[in-house]
Design a protein around this motif. Structure first.
Motif, PDB file in Angstrom:
ATOM      1  N   PHE A 137     -50.976  18.646  54.536  1.00 18.13           N
ATOM      2  CA  PHE A 137     -50.084  18.705  53.380  1.00 18.13           C
ATOM      3  C   PHE A 137     -50.837  18.281  52.113  1.00 18.13           C
ATOM      4  O   PHE A 137     -51.562  17.290  52.124  1.00 18.13           O
ATOM      5  CB  PHE A 137     -48.870  17.790  53.571  1.00 18.13           C
ATOM      6  CG  PHE A 137     -47.932  18.246  54.651  1.00 18.13           C
ATOM      7  CD1 PHE A 137     -47.005  19.249  54.394  1.00 18.13           C
ATOM      8  CD2 PHE A 137     -47.983  17.689  55.925  1.00 18.13           C
ATOM      9  CE1 PHE A 137     -46.146  19.684  55.387  1.00 18.13           C
ATOM     10  CE2 PHE A 137     -47.122  18.111  56.927  1.00 18.13           C
ATOM     11  CZ  PHE A 137     -46.203  19.114  56.657  1.00 18.13           C
ATOM     12  N   SER A 138     -50.629  19.029  51.041  1.00 19.01           N
ATOM     13  CA  SER A 138     -51.287  18.726  49.774  1.00 19.01           C
ATOM     14  C   SER A 138     -50.430  17.897  48.842  1.00 19.01           C
ATOM     15  O   SER A 138     -50.943  17.263  47.907  1.00 19.01           O
ATOM     16  CB  SER A 138     -51.683  20.024  49.064  1.00 19.01           C
ATOM     17  OG  SER A 138     -52.630  20.740  49.826  1.00 19.01           O
ATOM     18  N   ALA A 184     -44.930  18.470  51.860  1.00 25.80           N
ATOM     19  CA  ALA A 184     -44.149  17.705  52.828  1.00 25.80           C
ATOM     20  C   ALA A 184     -42.862  17.190  52.192  1.00 25.80           C
ATOM     21  O   ALA A 184     -42.825  16.875  50.999  1.00 25.80           O
ATOM     22  CB  ALA A 184     -44.969  16.531  53.354  1.00 25.80           C
ATOM     23  N   GLU A 215     -44.563  26.548  47.157  1.00 25.88           N
ATOM     24  CA  GLU A 215     -44.488  26.967  48.555  1.00 25.88           C
ATOM     25  C   GLU A 215     -43.291  27.904  48.689  1.00 25.88           C
ATOM     26  O   GLU A 215     -42.191  27.585  48.224  1.00 25.88           O
ATOM     27  CB  GLU A 215     -44.320  25.757  49.478  1.00 25.88           C
ATOM     28  CG  GLU A 215     -44.394  26.103  50.959  1.00 25.88           C
ATOM     29  CD  GLU A 215     -44.379  24.869  51.852  1.00 25.88           C
ATOM     30  OE1 GLU A 215     -44.828  24.965  53.001  1.00 25.88           O
ATOM     31  OE2 GLU A 215     -43.905  23.803  51.395  1.00 25.88           O
ATOM     32  N   GLN A 273     -50.838  27.567  45.781  1.00 28.49           N
ATOM     33  CA  GLN A 273     -49.940  27.619  46.928  1.00 28.49           C
ATOM     34  C   GLN A 273     -50.440  26.636  47.984  1.00 28.49           C
ATOM     35  O   GLN A 273     -51.626  26.629  48.327  1.00 28.49           O
ATOM     36  CB  GLN A 273     -49.891  29.030  47.517  1.00 28.49           C
ATOM     37  CG  GLN A 273     -48.888  29.182  48.654  1.00 28.49           C
ATOM     38  CD  GLN A 273     -48.696  30.643  49.058  1.00 28.49           C
ATOM     39  OE1 GLN A 273     -49.440  31.528  48.618  1.00 28.49           O
ATOM     40  NE2 GLN A 273     -47.694  30.900  49.864  1.00 28.49           N
ATOM     41  N   CYS A 274     -49.550  25.789  48.470  1.00 24.33           N
ATOM     42  CA  CYS A 274     -49.973  24.779  49.440  1.00 24.33           C
ATOM     43  C   CYS A 274     -48.777  24.305  50.265  1.00 24.33           C
ATOM     44  O   CYS A 274     -47.633  24.680  50.002  1.00 24.33           O
ATOM     45  CB  CYS A 274     -50.620  23.597  48.726  1.00 24.33           C
ATOM     46  SG  CYS A 274     -49.518  22.728  47.580  1.00 24.33           S
ATOM     47  N   LYS A 275     -49.064  23.485  51.253  1.00 21.97           N
ATOM     48  CA  LYS A 275     -48.012  22.899  52.070  1.00 21.97           C
ATOM     49  C   LYS A 275     -47.491  21.639  51.383  1.00 21.97           C
ATOM     50  O   LYS A 275     -48.267  20.769  50.991  1.00 21.97           O
ATOM     51  CB  LYS A 275     -48.546  22.555  53.462  1.00 21.97           C
ATOM     52  CG  LYS A 275     -48.797  23.750  54.352  1.00 21.97           C
ATOM     53  CD  LYS A 275     -49.360  23.315  55.701  1.00 21.97           C
ATOM     54  CE  LYS A 275     -48.325  22.507  56.488  1.00 21.97           C
ATOM     55  NZ  LYS A 275     -48.831  22.102  57.824  1.00 21.97           N
TER      56      LYS A 275
END
Length: 232
Positions: free
Chosen positions: A128-129, A109, A88, A105-107
């Motif tokens: 969220f991943s 947390a 990210e 690419q990911c969110k």
């Protein structure tokens, strides 16, 4: 050009420090040169105020051109598997580089302690991943464009290891590792299958770490080259 790699734990920092000719320990730093870039690594400690202070002091001393938060994380989504690399960042150029490595690419947390399956499920529902504990402390230290969050997934969304086991191994006051025989015994009594699950987890984590150690330097070199080219 100077870059900083932030390793929350000694385990995650081992390959970098070995390459630099040093031994990792909480608060220790090391340096290697890649091309025209100076790459520093620091063992920050896990997500807590003490760890944030270590990284902030190191940044004020060196004024790094960019920082990469490295290490492992847990998956929240079943689409993210153990051994996957995820990232990210707000930097478009770095995003392109990381995607060229096949990195997702990911969110991601950032929470206060290791997330259990229920927490992971809730985070997944919020988009969220993956989940970890450090970015919330370290990201504010750096300019958003100069911060990269790069992780390898060590435990899946349906991990059989209780979150309380991992939390029992952490000192949230200093950021270091901790061990309480009483806490571990209590968890073992609640979950008799834990020793077997831990053996399986250790084997999987070892495989993930080998990939992580090998791939990290390739990725950092590419990102360093990108920054050097932009500086020139």
């Amino acid at each position: 050009m100077k870059a900083l790699l932030i390793f929350p734990t000694v385990f995650e920092a081992q390959a970098f420090f070995k390459k630099a000719g040093g031994r990792p320990a909480l608060g220790k730093s090391a340096k290697i040169s890649i091309g025209g870039a100076e790459i520093f690594g620091i063992v920050s400690g896990i997500g807590c105020k003490a760890s944030q202070c270590r990284v902030e002091a190191f940044q004020k001393k060196h004024f790094f051109d960019f920082a990469v938060l490295c290490g492992f994380c847990g998956a929240c989504s079943s689409d993210i598997k153990e051994g996957d690399f995820i990232f990210e960042t707000a930097n478009v150029g770095v995003s392109e580089i990381l995607r060229s490595f096949g990195i997702t690419q990911c969110k991601i947390a950032s929470v206060g302690e290791v997330a259990d399956s229920e927490k992971k499920s809730g985070l997944c529902a919020c988009g969220f991943s993956a989940v970890e504990m450090e970015a919330g402390f370290f990201k504010p230290i750096f300019c958003e464009e100069k911060f990269v969050h790069l992780r390898a997934v060590s435990d899946g969304a349906d991990s059989k290891i209780p979150a309380e086991f991992f939390n029992s191994l952490m000192d949230f006051n200093t950021g270091s590792s901790a061990f309480s025989f009483a806490k571990i015994l209590k968890i073992f009594l609640k979950k008799p299958s834990l020793p077997v699950d831990l053996v399986k987890f250790a084997a999987s984590a070892s495989r993930v770490k080998r990939v992580y150690d090998a791939k990290l330097f390739e990725i950092i070199k590419k990102i360093s080259d990108f920054y050097l080219q932009n500086q020139n």
